[in-house]
Design an enzyme around this catalytic site. Structure first.
Site, PDB file in Angstrom:
ATOM      1  N   TYR A  35       0.809  -1.220   0.000  1.00  0.00           N
ATOM      2  CA  TYR A  35       0.000   0.000   0.000  1.00  0.00           C
ATOM      3  C   TYR A  35       0.847   1.277   0.000  1.00  0.00           C
ATOM      4  O   TYR A  35       0.405   2.302  -0.481  1.00  0.00           O
ATOM      5  CB  TYR A  35      -0.923   0.015   1.224  1.00  0.00           C
ATOM      6  CG  TYR A  35      -1.901  -1.131   1.279  1.00  0.00           C
ATOM      7  CD1 TYR A  35      -2.839  -1.312   0.269  1.00  0.00           C
ATOM      8  CD2 TYR A  35      -1.875  -2.035   2.327  1.00  0.00           C
ATOM      9  CE1 TYR A  35      -3.732  -2.372   0.313  1.00  0.00           C
ATOM     10  CE2 TYR A  35      -2.769  -3.095   2.387  1.00  0.00           C
ATOM     11  CZ  TYR A  35      -3.687  -3.261   1.374  1.00  0.00           C
ATOM     12  OH  TYR A  35      -4.567  -4.310   1.421  1.00  0.00           O
ATOM     13  N   THR A  36       2.026   1.226   0.596  1.00  0.00           N
ATOM     14  CA  THR A  36       2.815   2.446   0.772  1.00  0.00           C
ATOM     15  C   THR A  36       3.776   2.672  -0.391  1.00  0.00           C
ATOM     16  O   THR A  36       4.129   1.737  -1.120  1.00  0.00           O
ATOM     17  CB  THR A  36       3.620   2.387   2.079  1.00  0.00           C
ATOM     18  OG1 THR A  36       4.507   1.257   2.036  1.00  0.00           O
ATOM     19  CG2 THR A  36       2.707   2.249   3.281  1.00  0.00           C
TER      20      THR A  36
END
Length: 737
Positions: A119-120
């Site tokens: 996600y990051t």
């Protein structure tokens, strides 16, 4: 036939464990002095630079970076690799983060709450150029990666002592490291002073960088002598304390010690409030947000609640005051683990930096010399352009012919042959001559830096000053010497309120917050009624007794309100016998007079009766058939003790004759015939203490009689004087003026 090596198991295990220990120390847990990074951190930074993830670039998914690191340089777990990456991106963990993250990378309140790597996104920060900017073939030692397919730098050529600026921590085999972060400006100025004067004193360096500087701020409360000892030895303890402001009956904490969690601090304070150790606090609010990462608001009951006692209690029982271990251990330039003070570390790093600058300048000088050599060859042929073209057109292999004809080198000849015809014009010749002039000037400058140590020292200082201008920030953790918070006895933290403790016949206990209450008038459960009560204060212990000689302590300040029916007394104690009606609530140092119904007694203090165990504390030995007749507090001015018996006898003795014990049977204070005790015809009935200014009055029905001290004063252990007829059935006795 044996095809494998055989070793005794003890030799094999020793060698295997030794190799493992060396690997963990040198290549896993301990940072290197050159760049202050552990191998996994170094590989992450290098892999991101290879991916082109500079601070001006677009970020990429963290999983892409982790994949490259694992596949090319670090064949270990992806979780550990991503954890190391997250740490370098958290501004509350690193003084100057090496990575800029997009997405959820954790918070001060919960550093482990970061999102999964899918996600990051991330890229290198501007500060990362400090460790990458000078990276080339000359400034770093290049080693094969784990499978020998690629090369990776053994260390990065950091322009600043990152090992002190961002700090490090790790646990290896037989050693550990805890290097606190420091202020970039202070550390760099210290390096500049060492370059100016290698013999500068430790005291002078300490004045430049007096202590660590944590990214979360808060105060460092160590004394100057403690900080200087840490500077000199590289070992010690740093004490940090949260900063606060006070406004409108609100105590607001806006900076917490390094690695302290807001949610944990709030829970710790809430537990203190619920246990009634912090009754001054009305309620707690957490007003932390993006603008104020830490803002814990304690709403007080009044402006007078905030005092030294309250702050001491908060600091000693919560993470508002925290300690950090300092152990400056690192891998030096010779690849050996070493533990030193800050001065030795900085001196070693300055020497490394000088070697790194020399290598970089030498590499640049070689590049300049190579280019000059090429330009000289090109300029040589400009006056013989036609002849050069003719040789190239007619010769099958023109290179040897050009070397021989114009006395040039093989390198120059190859460059001439690779040059396009359009670059042999007059303008190009002028451009080459200008370039040669500049390169000769640069060559002179670089050669001077290599051969002249003083000029090179000034050059390094100027580079450090540039980095201060680019990356320097003010100190975040103020150094203010304060006394260490001391543990306060629990009794001192309890509010000193009047109270009335009530116990019902069915064993329910409760307490009011005032003396102005009539225990008989409060509501009881159906079929229940008052058994005993005592008026006192919430910070004093309430003690009750059973018929086997045990004393039990109740936490007065924790008892339920009188507005309820209370709680079963068995919640607080586990009686060994039947609970009596004797009940006291006095100061722990209060002296008490204790006597059983057979005439044995002693003096003790309330403290002697207090017990932390639910099972109580045995304080009086009761012979068969005996019971506690009276337990009452003594006044300072009391000098005499009046004892009356069932048969109407009275004995007054001096209190100085009564022994003071912590527990036991006591001494015989008045004699009662053994046969009378057996037949229950006589026993101690009433007792009262007297001062010189008071007399004892006995009440018998509607009549009363005042005792004469001269007539009834006797020796301890005597039978006493028989009262006149009509007064021998004593209902009560009281001390009166």
């Amino acid at each position: 036939m044996k095809t494998h090596e055989q070793l005794p198991i003890d030799l094999y295990t020793k060698e295997a464990y030794r190799n493992y220990a060396i690997y963990v120390i040198l290549d896993r847990a301990i940072p290197h002095i050159e760049d202050g990074l552990k191998p996994v951190q170094r590989r992450i930074i290098y892999a991101m630079s290879q991916l082109g993830l500079r601070d001006i670039s677009k970020p990429k998914k963290s999983s892409r970076t982790v994949g490259d690191v694992l596949g090319k340089f670090h064949p270990h777990g992806d979780t550990a690799c991503y954890d190391a990456m997250v740490l370098m991106a958290q501004p509350f963990s690193y003084q100057h983060p090496l990575i800029i993250g997009q997405g959820n990378w954790g918070s001060v309140d919960d550093p482990k709450s970061f999102a999964a790597m899918r996600y990051t996104e991330a890229k290198l920060s501007k500060y990362a150029q400090v460790v990458l900017q000078d990276l080339n073939e000359a400034t770093a030692q290049w080693i094969p990666n784990f499978d020998g397919a690629l090369k990776e730098p053994a260390t990065l050529p950091a322009r600043l002592p990152n090992i002190l600026i961002n700090g490090a921590s790790g646990i290896a085999v037989g050693m550990a490291t805890d290097i606190p972060p420091h202020n970039l400006k202070e550390v760099t100025h210290a390096c500049i002073e060492i370059l100016k004067n290698p013999d500068i004193s430790d005291d002078a360096l300490y004045q430049i960088m007096p202590g660590p500087d944590y990214p979360t701020g808060a105060e460092i409360i160590n004394s100057p002598s403690e900080l200087q000892n840490i500077f000199n030895t590289g070992q010690g303890i740093i004490r940090q304390r949260a900063t606060h402001i006070y406004e409108d009956s609100q105590l607001i904490f806006n900076e917490l010690p390094h690695q302290a969690s807001s949610s944990k601090v709030i829970k710790q304070i809430s537990d203190l409030v619920q246990s009634k150790k912090l009754s001054q606090i009305k309620y707690i609010r957490d007003e932390s947000d993006e603008a104020d990462p830490v803002r814990i608001v304690l709403v007080m009951r009044s402006n007078r609640c905030v005092n030294e006692q309250l702050m001491n209690l908060l600091y000693t029982n919560t993470d508002l005051e925290k300690t950090h271990r300092v152990n400056i251990t690192y891998i030096n330039s010779n690849r050996k683990p070493i533990q030193t003070g800050i001065r030795a570390l900085l001196s070693s790093w300055v020497q490394y930096r000088e070697k790194c600058v020399i290598a970089r300048i030498t590499h640049k000088l070689n590049t300049v010399l190579d280019r000059l050599h090429v330009i000289e060859g090109l300029l040589t042929i400009y006056d013989f352009i036609d002849e050069v073209i003719q040789i190239i057109r007619t010769e099958q292999d023109p290179e040897p012919k050009l070397i021989k004809r114009f006395s040039i080198t093989e390198r120059q000849a190859k460059t001439i042959l690779e040059t396009k015809l359009k670059q042999l014009g007059q303008l190009e010749e002028i451009s080459l001559r200008d370039e040669a002039t500049k390169l000769k000037s640069l060559k002179k400058e670089l050669s001077n830096l290599i051969s002249n140590p003083s000029d090179r020292c000034i050059y390094i200082q100027n580079e450090l000053r540039e980095d201060i201008q680019t990356h320097g920030v003010g100190r975040r953790s103020k150094i203010i010497h304060r006394e260490v918070a001391k543990n306060i006895p629990a009794s001192e933290t309890i509010s000193k309120d009047p109270c009335c403790v009530i116990i019902s016949k069915k064993g329910w206990v409760r307490a009011s917050k005032t003396h102005d209450i009539q225990p008989k008038d409060v509501a009881y459960k159906s079929g229940d009624s008052l058994s005993s009560y005592v008026r006192g204060y919430t910070h004093w212990p309430t003690i009750l007794f059973d018929d086997s000689g045990y004393a039990y302590s109740l936490p007065t300040h924790q008892l339920p309100s009188v507005r309820t029916h209370g709680e079963p007394i068995t919640k607080y104690i586990s009686p060994n016998g039947k609970i009596t009606q004797h009940l006291i609530n006095t100061h722990p140092e209060q002296k008490l007079f204790v006597i059983n119904n057979q005439g044995y007694g002693f003096i003790c203090t309330t403290q002697d009766l207090i017990s932390r165990n639910k099972s109580g504390k045995r304080f009086i030995s009761l012979p068969e058939g005996a019971s506690i007749q009276n337990i009452s507090p003594l006044k300072v001015e009391d000098k005499y003790l009046v004892i009356t018996t069932q048969q109407g006898r009275v004995l007054i003795i001096e209190l100085s004759d009564v022994p003071q014990l912590t527990k036991g049977k006591g001494n015989k204070l008045i004699q009662i015939q053994k046969q009378d005790l057996i037949e229950q015809a006589d026993q101690v009935l009433h007792t009262v203490s007297l001062s010189d200014t008071k007399s004892c009055v006995l009440f018998s029905g509607k009549r009363k009689i005042s005792l004469s001290l001269s007539e009834h004063l006797g020796k301890r252990g005597k039978r006493g004087v028989l009262l006149p007829r009509g007064f021998r059935k004593i209902d009560s006795c009281k001390a009166q003026d």
